[in-house]
Design a protein around this motif. Sequence first.
Motif, PDB file in Angstrom:
ATOM      1  N   VAL A  39       0.845  -1.212   0.000  1.00 21.10           N
ATOM      2  CA  VAL A  39       0.000   0.000   0.000  1.00 21.10           C
ATOM      3  C   VAL A  39       0.868   1.245   0.000  1.00 21.10           C
ATOM      4  O   VAL A  39       2.026   1.229   0.422  1.00 21.10           O
ATOM      5  CB  VAL A  39      -0.963   0.040   1.207  1.00 21.10           C
ATOM      6  N   GLN A  40       0.257   2.350  -0.484  1.00 22.74           N
ATOM      7  CA  GLN A  40       0.926   3.648  -0.512  1.00 22.74           C
ATOM      8  C   GLN A  40      -0.046   4.744  -0.128  1.00 22.74           C
ATOM      9  O   GLN A  40      -1.256   4.631  -0.374  1.00 22.74           O
ATOM     10  CB  GLN A  40       1.469   3.939  -1.915  1.00 22.74           C
ATOM     11  N   VAL A  41       0.500   5.794   0.482  1.00 22.85           N
ATOM     12  CA  VAL A  41      -0.332   6.946   0.825  1.00 22.85           C
ATOM     13  C   VAL A  41      -0.864   7.597  -0.451  1.00 22.85           C
ATOM     14  O   VAL A  41      -0.363   7.344  -1.542  1.00 22.85           O
ATOM     15  CB  VAL A  41       0.466   7.982   1.654  1.00 22.85           C
ATOM     16  N   SER A  42      -1.872   8.459  -0.277  1.00 25.14           N
ATOM     17  CA  SER A  42      -2.512   9.097  -1.433  1.00 25.14           C
ATOM     18  C   SER A  42      -1.607  10.111  -2.119  1.00 25.14           C
ATOM     19  O   SER A  42      -1.761  10.363  -3.318  1.00 25.14           O
ATOM     20  CB  SER A  42      -3.785   9.814  -0.984  1.00 25.14           C
ATOM     21  N   GLY A  43      -0.702  10.717  -1.348  1.00 24.51           N
ATOM     22  CA  GLY A  43       0.128  11.778  -1.909  1.00 24.51           C
ATOM     23  C   GLY A  43      -0.574  13.125  -1.958  1.00 24.51           C
ATOM     24  O   GLY A  43      -0.020  14.098  -2.483  1.00 24.51           O
ATOM     25  N   GLN A  44      -1.782  13.207  -1.409  1.00 31.14           N
ATOM     26  CA  GLN A  44      -2.551  14.455  -1.436  1.00 31.14           C
ATOM     27  C   GLN A  44      -1.766  15.606  -0.808  1.00 31.14           C
ATOM     28  O   GLN A  44      -1.204  15.464   0.268  1.00 31.14           O
ATOM     29  CB  GLN A  44      -3.875  14.251  -0.674  1.00 31.14           C
ATOM     30  N   LYS A  45      -1.752  16.742  -1.498  1.00 30.03           N
ATOM     31  CA  LYS A  45      -1.021  17.910  -1.005  1.00 30.03           C
ATOM     32  C   LYS A  45      -1.951  19.039  -0.584  1.00 30.03           C
ATOM     33  O   LYS A  45      -1.541  19.943   0.140  1.00 30.03           O
ATOM     34  CB  LYS A  45      -0.062  18.426  -2.080  1.00 30.03           C
ATOM     35  N   GLU A  46      -3.203  19.004  -1.036  1.00 25.24           N
ATOM     36  CA  GLU A  46      -4.129  20.119  -0.791  1.00 25.24           C
ATOM     37  C   GLU A  46      -5.065  19.801   0.368  1.00 25.24           C
ATOM     38  O   GLU A  46      -5.806  18.816   0.328  1.00 25.24           O
ATOM     39  CB  GLU A  46      -4.947  20.397  -2.054  1.00 25.24           C
ATOM     40  N   LEU A  47      -5.073  20.672   1.367  1.00 26.04           N
ATOM     41  CA  LEU A  47      -5.908  20.469   2.546  1.00 26.04           C
ATOM     42  C   LEU A  47      -7.391  20.449   2.190  1.00 26.04           C
ATOM     43  O   LEU A  47      -8.165  19.673   2.758  1.00 26.04           O
ATOM     44  CB  LEU A  47      -5.629  21.571   3.576  1.00 26.04           C
ATOM     45  N   GLY A  48      -7.781  21.267   1.242  1.00 25.55           N
ATOM     46  CA  GLY A  48      -9.195  21.339   0.839  1.00 25.55           C
ATOM     47  C   GLY A  48      -9.715  20.065   0.192  1.00 25.55           C
ATOM     48  O   GLY A  48     -10.934  19.880   0.082  1.00 25.55           O
ATOM     49  N   LYS A  49      -8.804  19.198  -0.219  1.00 27.79           N
ATOM     50  CA  LYS A  49      -9.201  17.921  -0.822  1.00 27.79           C
ATOM     51  C   LYS A  49      -8.917  16.745   0.107  1.00 27.79           C
ATOM     52  O   LYS A  49      -9.062  15.588  -0.282  1.00 27.79           O
ATOM     53  CB  LYS A  49      -8.455  17.710  -2.144  1.00 27.79           C
ATOM     54  N   ALA A  50      -8.514  17.039   1.347  1.00 22.75           N
ATOM     55  CA  ALA A  50      -8.036  15.988   2.252  1.00 22.75           C
ATOM     56  C   ALA A  50      -9.121  15.488   3.199  1.00 22.75           C
ATOM     57  O   ALA A  50      -9.890  16.272   3.755  1.00 22.75           O
ATOM     58  CB  ALA A  50      -6.858  16.514   3.063  1.00 22.75           C
ATOM     59  N   LEU A  51      -9.148  14.166   3.386  1.00 24.13           N
ATOM     60  CA  LEU A  51      -9.947  13.542   4.438  1.00 24.13           C
ATOM     61  C   LEU A  51      -9.016  13.349   5.635  1.00 24.13           C
ATOM     62  O   LEU A  51      -7.982  12.692   5.526  1.00 24.13           O
ATOM     63  CB  LEU A  51     -10.505  12.198   3.971  1.00 24.13           C
ATOM     64  N   VAL A  52      -9.387  13.936   6.773  1.00 29.27           N
ATOM     65  CA  VAL A  52      -8.512  13.981   7.940  1.00 29.27           C
ATOM     66  C   VAL A  52      -9.166  13.264   9.117  1.00 29.27           C
ATOM     67  O   VAL A  52     -10.370  13.422   9.357  1.00 29.27           O
ATOM     68  CB  VAL A  52      -8.190  15.444   8.320  1.00 29.27           C
ATOM     69  N   THR A  53      -8.381  12.478   9.849  1.00 28.92           N
ATOM     70  CA  THR A  53      -8.889  11.779  11.027  1.00 28.92           C
ATOM     71  C   THR A  53      -8.273  12.369  12.294  1.00 28.92           C
ATOM     72  O   THR A  53      -7.155  12.880  12.287  1.00 28.92           O
ATOM     73  CB  THR A  53      -8.571  10.273  10.979  1.00 28.92           C
ATOM     74  N   SER A  54      -9.018  12.282  13.377  1.00 25.85           N
ATOM     75  CA  SER A  54      -8.530  12.639  14.706  1.00 25.85           C
ATOM     76  C   SER A  54      -9.448  11.977  15.717  1.00 25.85           C
ATOM     77  O   SER A  54     -10.302  11.170  15.347  1.00 25.85           O
ATOM     78  CB  SER A  54      -8.501  14.164  14.899  1.00 25.85           C
ATOM     79  N   GLU A  55      -9.285  12.300  17.009  1.00 28.14           N
ATOM     80  CA  GLU A  55     -10.115  11.694  18.047  1.00 28.14           C
ATOM     81  C   GLU A  55     -10.494  12.710  19.112  1.00 28.14           C
ATOM     82  O   GLU A  55      -9.808  13.707  19.309  1.00 28.14           O
ATOM     83  CB  GLU A  55      -9.389  10.524  18.710  1.00 28.14           C
ATOM     84  N   PHE A  56     -11.596  12.433  19.813  1.00 30.16           N
ATOM     85  CA  PHE A  56     -12.005  13.251  20.953  1.00 30.16           C
ATOM     86  C   PHE A  56     -11.130  12.970  22.174  1.00 30.16           C
ATOM     87  O   PHE A  56     -10.999  13.803  23.050  1.00 30.16           O
ATOM     88  CB  PHE A  56     -13.474  12.967  21.310  1.00 30.16           C
ATOM     89  N   GLY A  57     -10.512  11.779  22.243  1.00 30.33           N
ATOM     90  CA  GLY A  57      -9.676  11.397  23.379  1.00 30.33           C
ATOM     91  C   GLY A  57     -10.495  10.818  24.516  1.00 30.33           C
ATOM     92  O   GLY A  57     -11.729  10.791  24.462  1.00 30.33           O
ATOM     93  N   THR A  58      -9.787  10.384  25.561  1.00 31.99           N
ATOM     94  CA  THR A  58     -10.469   9.693  26.664  1.00 31.99           C
ATOM     95  C   THR A  58     -10.735  10.599  27.860  1.00 31.99           C
ATOM     96  O   THR A  58     -11.309  10.169  28.844  1.00 31.99           O
ATOM     97  CB  THR A  58      -9.631   8.487  27.144  1.00 31.99           C
TER      98      THR A  58
END
Length: 279
Positions: free
Chosen positions: A150-169
Amino acid sequence: MGDSNVDLGKCFEIINNLVTDAGRLIAQNNETRQEFECKSGDIDLVTQTDKDVEKLLMDGIRQQFPDHKFIGEEESSGDSGVNKLTDAPTWIIDPVDGTMNFVHAFPHSCISVGLKVNKVTEIGIVYNPILEQRFTARRGQGAYYNGRRVQVSGQKELGKALVTSEFGTTRDRNKMKLVNENFGIMAEHVHGLRALGSAALNMCMVALGAADANYEFGIHAWDVCAGDLIVREAGGVVVDPSGGKFDIMSRRVLAASSPQLAHEISLLLIQCYPQPRDD
């Protein structure tokens, strides 16, 4: 590669088999909602499965490599458990990453295992046994999803990016405010934002090219050790959220499909510097 006394091929084979065995414990217990206890007063959960999986992995590793050290989420590491990283071969283990998902039978949790030798990550495995998703990497040999490179998407533009994060515990009001402010900032700039409940799988989604970046404050070494190697072996970057060098013990991470995207996100984030065990 690494310490000449460490047979990394054998290590990889042993841990792959152990993770398969441990995965059965998670898969069979995910069919029903699980009993749990709170570790630190907030919603940092631990189940019997966490403890059983960690014991299975550690016992299996000790049998083959009695001198190896451990950094783990639960408290069963005994004499070979350490809090500080040394040059010794050290397994960094999260037996169930995504415990909140697990106790609700939401099928998005995983085992995360990394091996560091001379403080360099040599092996990373993240395995979701419920959906049979296995991400693996060895240093210098690429990243794999169920045996496929597998390889990363190589996306450079934030406006086209799907971003993950978490609320935390944590449910600390100030920390939650910061998390929500960063979500608000990101939501204005990105294509989409996701919080699926597993730091390790978030990293792997970046490696897979399914997500373009992942950031989080408050993670631990065992959440991201394997994912860090898997992302980098898939051609991505892993840095500190401020844009500096990634420190696995800092409880801060930013993974991205390109240096440009990582830089853009680092400029937008409100920074947070968690204490070593400040959940």
